[in-house]
Every structure is written in C-alpha cells, then in structure tokens.
Design an enzyme around this catalytic site. Structure first.
Site, short mmCIF file in Angstrom:
data_model
loop_
_atom_site.label_atom_id
_atom_site.label_comp_id
_atom_site.label_asym_id
_atom_site.label_seq_id
_atom_site.Cartn_x
_atom_site.Cartn_y
_atom_site.Cartn_z
N ASP A 67 0.84 -1.20 0.00
CA ASP A 67 0.00 0.00 0.00
C ASP A 67 0.88 1.26 0.00
O ASP A 67 0.39 2.38 -0.09
CB ASP A 67 -1.01 0.00 1.15
CG ASP A 67 -0.37 0.03 2.52
OD1 ASP A 67 0.86 -0.11 2.62
OD2 ASP A 67 -1.12 0.17 3.52
N LYS A 135 -1.22 -9.35 2.49
CA LYS A 135 -0.49 -8.90 3.68
C LYS A 135 -1.39 -7.99 4.48
O LYS A 135 -2.16 -7.22 3.89
CB LYS A 135 0.80 -8.17 3.30
CG LYS A 135 1.54 -7.61 4.53
CD LYS A 135 2.92 -7.07 4.22
CE LYS A 135 2.93 -5.64 3.77
NZ LYS A 135 2.33 -4.67 4.71
N GLU A 137 -1.42 -5.45 8.23
CA GLU A 137 -0.64 -4.87 9.32
C GLU A 137 -1.30 -5.11 10.66
O GLU A 137 -2.53 -5.00 10.78
CB GLU A 137 -0.50 -3.35 9.10
CG GLU A 137 0.33 -2.98 7.89
CD GLU A 137 0.53 -1.48 7.74
OE1 GLU A 137 0.18 -0.71 8.68
OE2 GLU A 137 1.03 -1.07 6.68
N GLU A 204 9.18 -4.25 10.65
CA GLU A 204 9.60 -2.96 10.08
C GLU A 204 10.12 -2.00 11.17
O GLU A 204 9.45 -1.77 12.18
CB GLU A 204 8.43 -2.30 9.33
CG GLU A 204 8.83 -0.95 8.74
CD GLU A 204 7.91 -0.41 7.66
OE1 GLU A 204 7.00 -1.13 7.23
OE2 GLU A 204 8.11 0.76 7.26
O1 KIV Z 1 3.53 -1.12 1.68
C1 KIV Z 1 4.70 -1.54 1.68
O2 KIV Z 1 5.48 -1.26 0.76
C2 KIV Z 1 5.14 -2.36 2.80
C3 KIV Z 1 6.57 -2.80 2.84
C4 KIV Z 1 7.43 -1.67 3.14
C5 KIV Z 1 6.78 -3.93 3.77
O3 KIV Z 1 4.36 -2.64 3.65
#
Ligand code: KIV
Length: 306
Positions: A67, A135, A137, A204
């Site tokens: 994102d 993915k 968070e 991160e």
């Molecule tokens: O959105 C993204 O690019 C990410 C990476 C930095 C892990 O979440």
C-alpha cells in the site's frame, strides 16, 4: 531430482534466465514458509506490469504490491488513502509481469477492520487482483482476521513493528520496539500472528536486537525492513532502491541506482531534441514506397487545384 523447497536447490531450479523465463515453477506461500533458516528470502515491492516484470526477471522470491503505492505511485502523504479498488487494479497489473515470484497484495487501511470485511476484501485481492497471498498490518488484535483468511484458503503475510497504517497513532513514521516493554509486546504480536496461521511476518523499523529475538521466537520466516541483518529475509520499496522516490530516504534503505535523475536527464534531452528539430531523425521516420508516393503526390496536386 527431488525438489527441496528451501535454499539453493529451489533457487537453482527456479532462478529464471533469459532462455527459459516462462518455465520456472511459481513460488508459493508454503515455499516461502519452508525457507525459514535457509537461504535469505529476497522480497521487493512492485506496483504494475513493468515493475513486476523487472522484479521477477531479477529473481526475487516475493513481490509485494504494497500500500506504499499510495505514496510512491499515487503521490499521497501517507498510506491511509489507498482503496481496495486501487490495490486490485495495481495487483492485477503486476500479476501480468510476475511469473515466478509469489505475488502478495497489501490490504489497505480499515479494509480488514472486521473478520467479514477481511474475508470480502481478501477475496477480491485474490480473485480480481490475482494475488497469491495478502499482507495485513498488526499483531494480536488482527489474529482473528488472519485465522479467518487462512481458514478460507487465503495465505497471509503479517506485518508488525512500524506499521505505517498506524502513523497517526504513532505520531509519525517512528521506529518501534525500543523499550523493553514494547519489545516484549512485539514478540507476543509475532507469536500471535504465527499462531493465527500467517506464513511469514514483516518486521519494520525495529532494533536489530529485537528482530533477532523475534526471529528466534517464531517458526515462520521474518522479513526485515529496517530490522538489521538477522531476519530470514529482506524487503525494500522498489522506488527507494532505484532512486525514484523524491520525498525522503529512510536510514534503512540502500539505493542501488538513481533512475529518477537518469529519467529526468533523458526527458530533458528529448525536449531539447524536439525543440531544435533533431528528433525525429531519418531513422525514426516512416517513408512511403516509391510507387505509392507518386500517386499520393498526384492527390496533393489535385487538392491544390480546387
Ligand atoms: O507497503 C509496503 O510497501 C510495505 C513494505 C514496506 C513492507 O508494507
């Protein structure tokens, strides 16, 4: 030859080369899961066909349509404004270029606020976006969503530490896990996402000591970005690595090229050539066959007489 899923055998069999790019076996979420403690897992973001193709041809193991495209491609201040529609559109574009790497699509801010929303939007990213995994968070609080998604057949990459969707709560893009208490919470979060079924977890912007503890504490691969050289793999943002993001470069980024500068210089040269009429040249010009030309000239003469 029996296929070993992790380490150099997988790489030897699967690394694309110029003659057989289409034949390489696609990497799956279980393949990434099995790379714990093996060869380092190489991940990068990409946002469309061109970047997906280049990343795939370079031999990365996992391509994330992050994102972060909110900032790198769409020009927003942070990642909060990107929508599921945006993610579907960009993931689908990247899927046409990514042939071997595992393609992961990021779930945007609030798109997984409830289990039902997570399932609905995870479904869209897989079915319409053609991702191989999603993915999301967060740690312990999103464990129910991870459990539901994996239960529905949607592999999940988790993400803890500096989670940019919490930028307002954190008060900026700040490193996390710097106190003993927050380090302990981070380890608990990583264990919770593993327990819920995530196949790997992004760490991160956390101290390397904490990254090492987390990596030891979980049996799924840890993928670091600003977490030192102790994780099972690394991920960076495509535009940062290539020098095409203009706003800031975090300390943990290594820039391997200055393509932004190169692109600007090239376009300046193009403008100069157009203005001094040295482009297009003969080499860039299409000419008519002689016999057709004679007829065309007659047409022109006729038109002139009218
Ligand atoms: O959105 C993204 O690019 C990410 C990476 C930095 C892990 O979440």
């Amino acid at each position: 030859m029996t296929q070993t899923r992790c380490g150099s055998n997988l790489r030897a069999m699967n690394t694309p080369n110029k003659t057989t790019p289409a034949k390489a076996k696609p990497i799956t979420a279980p393949d990434i899961r099995a790379m714990k403690n093996g060869e380092k897992i190489c991940c990068i973001t990409a946002y469309d066909y061109a970047s997906g193709l280049i990343a795939d041809q370079a031999g990365v193991d996992l391509v994330l349509v992050g994102d972060s495209l909110a900032m790198t491609v769409l020009g927003y201040e942070n990642t909060l404004s990107v929508t599921v529609d945006d993610m579907v559109h960009h993931t689908r574009a990247a899927s046409r270029g990514v042939r071997r790497a595992l393609l992961v699509s990021d779930m945007p801010f609030m798109s997984f606020a409830t289990v039902d929303r997570a399932l609905e939007n995870g479904h869209r990213l897989m079915a319409e976006g053609r991702a191989g995994a999603v993915k999301l968070e967060g740690g312990m609080p999103v464990a129910p969503q991870i459990k539901a998604l994996t239960g529905a057949g949607i592999p999940v990459m988790a993400h803890v530490g500096l989670t940019p969707q919490h930028v307002a709560e954190f008060g900026g893009f700040k490193a996390q896990g710097k106190s003993a208490e927050s380090a302990r919470a981070l380890i608990d979060d990583a264990k919770a996402v593993e327990e819920a079924g995530a196949f790997c977890v992004v760490l991160e912007a956390i101290p390397v000591e904490v990254a090492e503890l987390v990596t030891e504490a979980v049996s799924i691969p840890t993928i670091g970005i600003g977490a030192g050289n102790v994780t099972d793999g690394q991920i960076l943002v495509y535009n940062d690595v290539l020098g095409i993001f203009d706003r800031f470069t975090p300390k943990f980024v290594r820039r391997y090229a200055e393509l932004g500068t190169e692109a600007r210089k090239s376009l300046e040269m193009y403008c100069a050539d157009v203005r001094r009429t040295t482009f297009p040249s003969d080499k860039n010009t299409i000419y008519m066959p002689e016999d057709q030309l004679a007829q065309v000239r007659k047409i022109r003469v006729k038109n002139k007489k009218k």
